[in-house]
Design a protein around this motif. Structure first.
Motif, PDB file in Angstrom:
ATOM      1  N   VAL A 157       0.834  -1.200   0.000  1.00  0.00           N
ATOM      2  CA  VAL A 157       0.000   0.000   0.000  1.00  0.00           C
ATOM      3  C   VAL A 157       0.872   1.255   0.000  1.00  0.00           C
ATOM      4  CG1 VAL A 157      -1.597   1.353   1.426  1.00  0.00           C
ATOM      5  CG2 VAL A 157      -1.996  -1.089   1.067  1.00  0.00           C
ATOM      6  N   LEU A 158       1.901   1.265   0.834  1.00  0.00           N
ATOM      7  CA  LEU A 158       2.787   2.429   0.909  1.00  0.00           C
ATOM      8  C   LEU A 158       3.546   2.625  -0.401  1.00  0.00           C
ATOM      9  CD1 LEU A 158       3.981   4.711   2.570  1.00  0.00           C
ATOM     10  CD2 LEU A 158       5.642   3.094   3.520  1.00  0.00           C
ATOM     11  N   ALA A 159       3.971   1.531  -1.023  1.00  0.00           N
ATOM     12  CA  ALA A 159       4.701   1.642  -2.292  1.00  0.00           C
ATOM     13  C   ALA A 159       3.804   2.214  -3.384  1.00  0.00           C
ATOM     14  CB  ALA A 159       5.237   0.273  -2.702  1.00  0.00           C
ATOM     15  N   ALA A 160       2.561   1.742  -3.462  1.00  0.00           N
ATOM     16  CA  ALA A 160       1.634   2.258  -4.472  1.00  0.00           C
ATOM     17  C   ALA A 160       1.348   3.733  -4.238  1.00  0.00           C
ATOM     18  CB  ALA A 160       0.338   1.455  -4.438  1.00  0.00           C
ATOM     19  N   ALA A 161       1.092   4.099  -2.983  1.00  0.00           N
ATOM     20  CA  ALA A 161       0.798   5.497  -2.663  1.00  0.00           C
ATOM     21  C   ALA A 161       1.988   6.396  -2.966  1.00  0.00           C
ATOM     22  CB  ALA A 161       0.400   5.611  -1.196  1.00  0.00           C
ATOM     23  N   THR A 162       3.174   5.921  -2.664  1.00  0.00           N
ATOM     24  CA  THR A 162       4.385   6.710  -2.919  1.00  0.00           C
ATOM     25  C   THR A 162       4.598   6.934  -4.412  1.00  0.00           C
ATOM     26  OG1 THR A 162       5.431   5.871  -0.891  1.00  0.00           O
ATOM     27  CG2 THR A 162       6.881   6.815  -2.576  1.00  0.00           C
ATOM     28  N   ALA A 163       4.371   5.873  -5.200  1.00  0.00           N
ATOM     29  CA  ALA A 163       4.558   5.994  -6.647  1.00  0.00           C
ATOM     30  C   ALA A 163       3.610   7.022  -7.241  1.00  0.00           C
ATOM     31  CB  ALA A 163       4.343   4.628  -7.300  1.00  0.00           C
ATOM     32  N   VAL A 164       2.354   6.986  -6.829  1.00  0.00           N
ATOM     33  CA  VAL A 164       1.385   7.957  -7.343  1.00  0.00           C
ATOM     34  C   VAL A 164       1.750   9.366  -6.897  1.00  0.00           C
ATOM     35  CG1 VAL A 164      -1.016   8.716  -7.241  1.00  0.00           C
ATOM     36  CG2 VAL A 164      -0.491   6.286  -7.510  1.00  0.00           C
ATOM     37  N   ASP A 165       2.126   9.495  -5.636  1.00  0.00           N
ATOM     38  CA  ASP A 165       2.451  10.811  -5.090  1.00  0.00           C
ATOM     39  C   ASP A 165       3.638  11.436  -5.817  1.00  0.00           C
ATOM     40  OD1 ASP A 165       1.557  12.435  -2.557  1.00  0.00           O
ATOM     41  OD2 ASP A 165       3.739  12.600  -2.622  1.00  0.00           O
ATOM     42  N   GLU A 166       4.616  10.602  -6.178  1.00  0.00           N
ATOM     43  CA  GLU A 166       5.828  11.115  -6.808  1.00  0.00           C
ATOM     44  C   GLU A 166       5.668  11.349  -8.306  1.00  0.00           C
ATOM     45  OE1 GLU A 166       8.801   8.258  -5.813  1.00  0.00           O
ATOM     46  OE2 GLU A 166       9.158   9.078  -3.803  1.00  0.00           O
ATOM     47  N   GLN A 167       4.783  10.595  -8.948  1.00  0.00           N
ATOM     48  CA  GLN A 167       4.724  10.621 -10.405  1.00  0.00           C
ATOM     49  C   GLN A 167       3.480  11.308 -10.976  1.00  0.00           C
ATOM     50  OE1 GLN A 167       5.690   6.768 -12.230  1.00  0.00           O
ATOM     51  NE2 GLN A 167       6.479   6.092 -10.242  1.00  0.00           N
ATOM     52  N   THR A 168       2.550  11.717 -10.122  1.00  0.00           N
ATOM     53  CA  THR A 168       1.343  12.389 -10.602  1.00  0.00           C
ATOM     54  C   THR A 168       1.071  13.616  -9.742  1.00  0.00           C
ATOM     55  OG1 THR A 168      -0.335  11.325  -9.195  1.00  0.00           O
ATOM     56  CG2 THR A 168       0.436  10.075 -11.103  1.00  0.00           C
ATOM     57  N   ASP A 169       0.002  14.315 -10.071  1.00  0.00           N
ATOM     58  CA  ASP A 169      -0.401  15.492  -9.288  1.00  0.00           C
ATOM     59  C   ASP A 169      -1.400  15.138  -8.191  1.00  0.00           C
ATOM     60  OD1 ASP A 169       1.169  17.185 -10.862  1.00  0.00           O
ATOM     61  OD2 ASP A 169      -0.436  17.472 -12.328  1.00  0.00           O
ATOM     62  N   THR A 170      -1.662  13.861  -7.990  1.00  0.00           N
ATOM     63  CA  THR A 170      -2.628  13.407  -6.987  1.00  0.00           C
ATOM     64  C   THR A 170      -1.910  12.925  -5.737  1.00  0.00           C
ATOM     65  OG1 THR A 170      -4.140  12.702  -8.748  1.00  0.00           O
ATOM     66  CG2 THR A 170      -4.544  11.812  -6.549  1.00  0.00           C
ATOM     67  N   ALA A 171      -2.454  13.253  -4.584  1.00  0.00           N
ATOM     68  CA  ALA A 171      -1.880  12.782  -3.326  1.00  0.00           C
ATOM     69  C   ALA A 171      -1.912  11.258  -3.285  1.00  0.00           C
ATOM     70  CB  ALA A 171      -2.651  13.360  -2.148  1.00  0.00           C
ATOM     71  N   GLY A 172      -0.892  10.666  -2.695  1.00  0.00           N
ATOM     72  CA  GLY A 172      -0.775   9.218  -2.709  1.00  0.00           C
ATOM     73  C   GLY A 172      -1.794   8.494  -1.865  1.00  0.00           C
ATOM     74  N   ALA A 173      -2.162   9.070  -0.717  1.00  0.00           N
ATOM     75  CA  ALA A 173      -3.009   8.332   0.219  1.00  0.00           C
ATOM     76  C   ALA A 173      -3.987   9.256   0.920  1.00  0.00           C
ATOM     77  CB  ALA A 173      -2.155   7.612   1.260  1.00  0.00           C
ATOM     78  N   CYS A 174      -5.102   8.687   1.306  1.00  0.00           N
ATOM     79  CA  CYS A 174      -5.987   9.286   2.296  1.00  0.00           C
ATOM     80  C   CYS A 174      -5.889   8.435   3.553  1.00  0.00           C
ATOM     81  CB  CYS A 174      -7.435   9.310   1.810  1.00  0.00           C
ATOM     82  SG  CYS A 174      -7.831  10.682   0.700  1.00  0.00           S
TER      83      CYS A 174
END
Length: 444
Positions: A157-174
């Motif tokens: 879960v943390l890896a997926a959230a981190t990838a999105v947070d770093e590579q897109t304009d969307t926050a990784g996690a709620c």
């Protein structure tokens, strides 16, 4: 004759309205109950309902004060599995016996029914039942090249959230950052149990200074660092709104959110939501909790007959059909009635999450929440009266760690101190009660 008529109390001879005061948590499923309660009133001439709606933290305090003092303000109140167990021992609730025709304890999902029972008697009726799950944006995870496993670990879960947070304009996690035993306390407690942590060992010694607690807290803070702005004020309701608005990519929270994040009229990301089991750890277990927002009748109510009729109606298959007709089958309160999961219309409408919800509820082991033995019951709470204040206090420390006002070492050190003091005070009170009982026995 309808269930309402069978359960009803005639008001033909009343000189004025018979008022039923109902306290409910402010969330979507219970909003629908209030909207559709006109059907109950149509079958009960001369009855009015006074609704009291509050957020989770506020409602818990309001209802706990009223029920604990016997003030008698409420005739029906939403409580959870924690209150049903703890308050039953204090005889603060009216056991659901002598209920109107149509109320059948066997109609409810056994795990939820049992969690709301004491000595085999239901203390509250489940309006809906829930566990926890991982909700994620399929489009964003595909964009960053990450696949969410069906049974993820917290590292996944943390890896997926981190990838999105770093590579897109969307926050990784709620994630819940709002302080409260039922807000951030619930998430972190379930998380900690999955890491093999426990609040207390078998001798009721606090263990919040353990390596397992630290590992869980580090993961919690890492996810909070990937959350949208204002995470320290965000509880369940706020995170639901954020996820619906497309503000975050991964959210681990209640299964009851599933119908709301996939509702195209309420969610901007309805077509791009995937579901997986609640995360766990290789050395521990999954973090799927067991909870129900249930309808209880305080022992202090002087309107218990009408309250029984309302509880019977609101938890019936008739009410489920009413919701389905008005809002669609996917909007029917989940996780409470067995017959819902035998209904092909519901299973088709709720196909993305129905089976996962029921499986998560049925596999939540609240009697053995950790891989280490514990003297209590509960995955996201501890079933002792003192846990409300203890969980709130620890939740405050965690929120301060999220905001950076405390470092993790100090937050855990303070939490350990609070837990030590709480259990010591509990022991002293128990010793005092035992001494008073022995004194009374001697005098007799």
């Amino acid at each position: 004759m309808s269930l309402l008529a069978l359960a009803g109390c005639s008001g033909e001879e009343d000189t004025g309205p018979d008022t039923l005061t109902v306290a409910v948590v402010d969330n979507g499923d219970l909003d629908v109950l209030q909207d559709l309660s006109t059907a109950f009133l149509d079958e009960h001439p001369g009855v009015e309902i006074e609704w009291v709606r509050e957020g989770e933290n506020e409602l818990r305090e309001t209802v706990s004060t009223d029920v604990g003092t016997g003030a008698g303000r409420f005739d029906v109140a939403t409580v959870g599995t924690y209150e049903a167990q703890v308050w039953a021992g204090q005889e603060l609730l009216t056991p659901l016996t002598d209920m109107p025709e149509g109320f059948d304890p066997e109609a409810f999902v056994p795990e939820v029914r049992d969690a709301l029972s004491a000595d085999g008697t239901m203390q509250a009726a489940p309006f809906y039942g829930e566990s926890s799950m991982t909700m994620y944006r399929t489009d964003l995870l595909e964009e960053v090249g990450v696949e969410m496993p069906d049974e993820p670990t917290w590292e996944d879960v943390l890896a997926a959230a981190t990838a999105v947070d770093e590579q897109t304009d969307t926050a990784g996690a709620c994630i819940r950052g709002k302080a409260g035993w039922g807000e951030n306390g619930a998430v972190v407690t379930a998380m900690a149990h999955s890491y093999g942590a426990r609040w207390f060992d078998e001798d009721w010694r606090a263990t919040l200074d353990s390596e397992q607690w630290r590992a869980a807290a580090e993961t919690y803070l890492a996810l909070a660092a990937l959350a949208p702005e204002g995470v320290a004020e965000a509880g369940y309701s706020e995170n639901l709104a954020l996820f619906q608005e497309g503000e975050c990519a991964v959210w681990v929270d209640a299964t009851s959110a599933a119908s709301f994040v996939t509702d195209p009229e309420a969610s901007t990301v309805a077509e791009d939501v995937g579901f997986a089991r609640a995360p766990g750890t290789p050395e521990g277990r999954a973090s799927n909790w067991l909870w129900s927002w249930a309808l209880a009748i305080p022992a202090s109510s002087d309107n218990s007959e009408l309250a029984r009729a309302f509880v019977t109606w609101a938890t019936s298959s008739e009410y489920a059909a009413l919701v389905a007709e008005d809002r669609g089958w996917a909007a029917v309160p989940p996780g409470s009635r067995v017959d819902l999961y035998d209904n092909p219309d519901y299973l088709e409408a709720a196909e993305p999450f129905a089976e996962l919800t029921l499986e998560s509820i049925r596999t939540s082991d609240i009697t053995e929440p950790s891989s280490e033995p514990v003297p209590y019951v509960g995955m996201q709470y501890v079933d002792v009266p003192a846990f409300q204040s203890l969980g709130n206090a620890v939740g405050q420390q965690l929120t301060q760690a999220v905001t950076g006002d405390l470092d993790l070492d100090e937050a855990l050190e303070r939490s350990q101190w609070v837990a030590d003091q709480t259990i010591e005070q509990t022991r002293l009170l128990a010793d005092q009660e035992d001494a008073e009982a022995d004194s009374e026995s001697t005098e007799d």
